[in-house]
Motif scaffolding. Structure first.
Motif, short mmCIF file in Angstrom:
data_model
loop_
_atom_site.label_atom_id
_atom_site.label_comp_id
_atom_site.label_asym_id
_atom_site.label_seq_id
_atom_site.Cartn_x
_atom_site.Cartn_y
_atom_site.Cartn_z
N ASN A 87 0.85 -1.19 0.00
CA ASN A 87 0.00 0.00 0.00
C ASN A 87 0.88 1.24 0.00
OD1 ASN A 87 -2.57 -1.17 -0.04
ND2 ASN A 87 -2.62 -1.42 2.18
N ILE A 88 0.79 2.03 -1.04
CA ILE A 88 1.57 3.26 -1.15
C ILE A 88 0.70 4.42 -0.66
CG2 ILE A 88 2.93 4.73 -2.66
CD1 ILE A 88 3.92 1.83 -2.52
N PRO A 89 1.10 5.13 0.41
CA PRO A 89 0.25 6.22 0.94
C PRO A 89 0.03 7.31 -0.10
CG PRO A 89 2.03 5.67 2.48
CD PRO A 89 2.33 4.96 1.19
N PRO A 90 -1.08 8.03 0.02
CA PRO A 90 -1.35 9.12 -0.93
C PRO A 90 -0.38 10.29 -0.72
CG PRO A 90 -2.96 9.14 0.84
CD PRO A 90 -2.14 7.90 1.02
N MET A 91 -0.20 11.08 -1.76
CA MET A 91 0.58 12.30 -1.64
C MET A 91 -0.28 13.36 -0.96
SD MET A 91 3.39 11.33 -3.05
CE MET A 91 4.28 12.86 -3.31
N TYR A 92 0.36 14.25 -0.20
CA TYR A 92 -0.39 15.30 0.49
C TYR A 92 0.53 16.45 0.88
CZ TYR A 92 1.52 13.13 4.76
OH TYR A 92 2.36 12.63 5.73
N GLN A 93 -0.09 17.55 1.27
CA GLN A 93 0.61 18.71 1.77
C GLN A 93 0.33 18.84 3.28
OE1 GLN A 93 2.20 21.59 -0.29
NE2 GLN A 93 2.51 19.76 -1.56
N VAL A 94 1.31 19.29 4.01
CA VAL A 94 1.17 19.47 5.46
C VAL A 94 1.70 20.84 5.86
CG1 VAL A 94 3.43 18.38 5.91
CG2 VAL A 94 1.70 18.46 7.71
N CYS A 95 1.11 21.41 6.89
CA CYS A 95 1.63 22.62 7.51
C CYS A 95 2.20 22.24 8.88
CB CYS A 95 0.52 23.66 7.68
SG CYS A 95 -0.23 24.22 6.15
N ALA A 96 3.50 22.45 9.04
CA ALA A 96 4.16 22.15 10.33
C ALA A 96 4.24 23.45 11.12
CB ALA A 96 5.55 21.57 10.08
N CYS A 97 3.28 23.66 12.00
CA CYS A 97 3.17 24.91 12.75
C CYS A 97 3.93 24.78 14.06
CB CYS A 97 1.70 25.23 13.03
SG CYS A 97 0.67 25.28 11.54
N PRO A 98 4.92 25.65 14.30
CA PRO A 98 5.72 25.56 15.55
C PRO A 98 4.81 25.68 16.77
CG PRO A 98 6.77 27.04 13.97
CD PRO A 98 5.41 26.73 13.43
#
Length: 494
Positions: free
Chosen positions: A482-493
């Motif tokens: 199973n290959i996970p989907p591509m996505y965008q993330v915001c890493a908020c401090p």
């Protein structure tokens, strides 16, 4: 009657006779095998496969035929084991009988049974025993394995911080961090996050796993003799493996030129020293071919399996911010923010442990498991499995067994917590397989998952640029992996 008409009748009768003979032989052969759908000549049970999602197709057949059944992938006959009890019985109670590695035509044409993962018999025993001891020894050196992973986790945190809270794709950064840990063990050093050679290797590994789960590869697994002559994307596998093979071969040559017998720096050094020790042994499996291919197996397997789990895990935490918040509360209480998490902290963090286990359970990275084979004629649940029979021990069916999980398709860390909130082991947790073929890197993977998860969540809150409820968890590709989907993330401090 004209001669042409007679010939047609004779031909039709001959073909009918051949089909009847084929069906009779099939029935005799399958008489003592588990039940299953009737296969068509050559095609097998292709018509029962739903949309090329092999895992879901096998689960549908399980519902009809029970936890142990036979399926034909083209002309290839496979016995399928589903659910915790059947998988446990085979891999643990009959561990020796099921210890063979089953056929994987897509990889067999490349590796030909050499290397750590795909080997069988004495070759597998020698490589498995040596590799386990070598990795344990390397992990216990002056620069311990935990220290390496903790330092790499902090490097990943620094790379995340460069985004300054803006959306970004974390997949390559995560793969780089995990790959650097494997690289330290196999090659003796790590690579900078801008190193183009290493980035190319990571893209190659990603492409390799995607191809291994594609429809073309599934067709090759069913019809290898035909597919090897047909053009198509399935031949990309050869090019992907060639890139990894060439890189490892170059590193082996470098190690050979600077080898110090008194202090092996990495897995390659340890293997080279063993090769020298067994130079006069004609039965030895310690030679350059097994060295290169075993290193390739460790590198691409160790990188992608953990990387995929982390990518899927961060996506799950974005979709379930309440779970992420509870993990962060536990990190703050046990670790604080003035020091990095360590493995000693894990015993005091039951909720975090439960979340990581639930991530592995639900992500189901290797849903079918790597195929096994019985090494001798084996009686199993009243059936007779002839020597060499390929067996799918479907790990995903154990990880989603409704007899052991109250909500098998839902993300719920409570599956691994008791009524007091303490971490609870679950006997069906076979994310690393079980028995004699259990994943060699299980300890390494567990350490990476804990230290990377906690290091990232100690510093950041991960959010989705869109509505968390709209996050799609379905795999990008689903086949043998199973290959996970591509996505965008915001890493908020924090």
């Amino acid at each position: 009657m004209e001669l042409g008409g007679v010939a047609t009748i004779v031909l039709a009768a001959g073909l009918s006779g051949l089909l009847l003979l084929w069906d009779w032989k099939r029935q005799q052969l399958n008489r003592k095998l588990p039940p299953g759908p009737t296969p068509l000549p050559l095609l097998g049970n292709m018509l029962q496969l739903r949309g090329w999602n092999l895992f879901k197709s096998l689960m549908a057949l399980r519902d009809k035929y029970g936890p142990v059944f036979t399926v034909h992938l083209g002309p290839r006959r496979v016995v399928v084991l589903c659910g915790h009890e059947a998988v446990q019985e085979a891999l643990v109670e009959h561990a020796e009988e099921f210890s063979g590695r089953g056929r994987m035509p897509t990889l067999d044409r490349i590796f030909h049974g050499y290397g750590l993962i795909l080997a069988n018999g004495e070759r597998w025993r020698q490589l498995r025993q040596f590799s386990g001891a070598a990795l344990r020894s390397l992990g216990a050196g002056k620069h311990s394995l935990e220290e390496r992973i903790a330092e790499e986790a902090q490097c990943l945190v620094e790379e995340f911080s460069k985004s300054e809270g803006a959306p970004f794709d974390p997949s390559r950064l995560i793969s780089h961090a995990v790959g650097n840990v494997i690289s330290a063990l196999t090659f003796g050093d790590r690579f900078d996050y801008q190193d183009l050679t290493f980035l190319n290797l990571l893209d190659t590994i990603k492409g390799l796993f995607s191809e291994l789960s594609s429809r073309w590869t599934q067709l090759y697994e069913m019809f290898p003799r035909l597919m090897q002559f047909l053009p198509g994307p399935h031949h990309q596998l050869l090019r992907h493996v060639a890139v990894l093979h060439d890189f490892v071969t170059t590193r082996v040559r470098q190690n050979q030129s600077s080898l110090d017998p008194s202090g092996p720096r990495d897995y390659i050094d340890a293997f080279l020293l063993r090769m020298a020790e067994e130079k006069q042994n004609p039965q030895s499996e310690f030679h350059t071919k097994n060295l290169v291919l075993s290193t390739v197996h460790l590198f691409f397997g160790g990188t992608e399996m953990v990387s995929a789990t982390l990518r899927c895990g961060f996506l799950l935490l974005m979709k379930h911010p309440e779970v992420q918040g509870k993990v962060q509360e536990e990190i703050d209480r046990v670790v604080g923010r003035s020091r990095s998490p360590s493995m000693q902290d894990r015993q005091w963090m039951p909720y975090t442990q439960a979340v990581i286990h639930e991530v592995q359970r639900l992500c189901n990275v290797v849903p079918l498991g790597i195929p096994h084979a019985v090494i001798r004629d084996t009686r199993f649940r009243g059936y007779l499995l002839p020597k060499g029979t390929d067996v799918f021990c479907v790990l995903g069916s154990a990880l989603q067994d409704p007899a052991y999980f109250s909500a098998p398709e839902r993300f719920d860390p409570g599956h691994f917590l008791d009524e007091t909130g303490s971490f609870k082991k679950n006997p069906t947790f076979v994310a690393f397989s079980s028995g004699k073929r259990v994943c060699l890197g299980e300890g390494l993977a567990r350490t990476q998952l804990f230290l990377v998860f906690t290091a990232v969540l100690q510093r950041f809150t991960l959010t989705s640029p869109g509505d968390p409820q709209e996050i799609d968890l379905d795999p990008q590709v689903s086949g043998y992996w199973n290959i996970p989907p591509m996505y965008q993330v915001c890493a908020c401090p924090r």
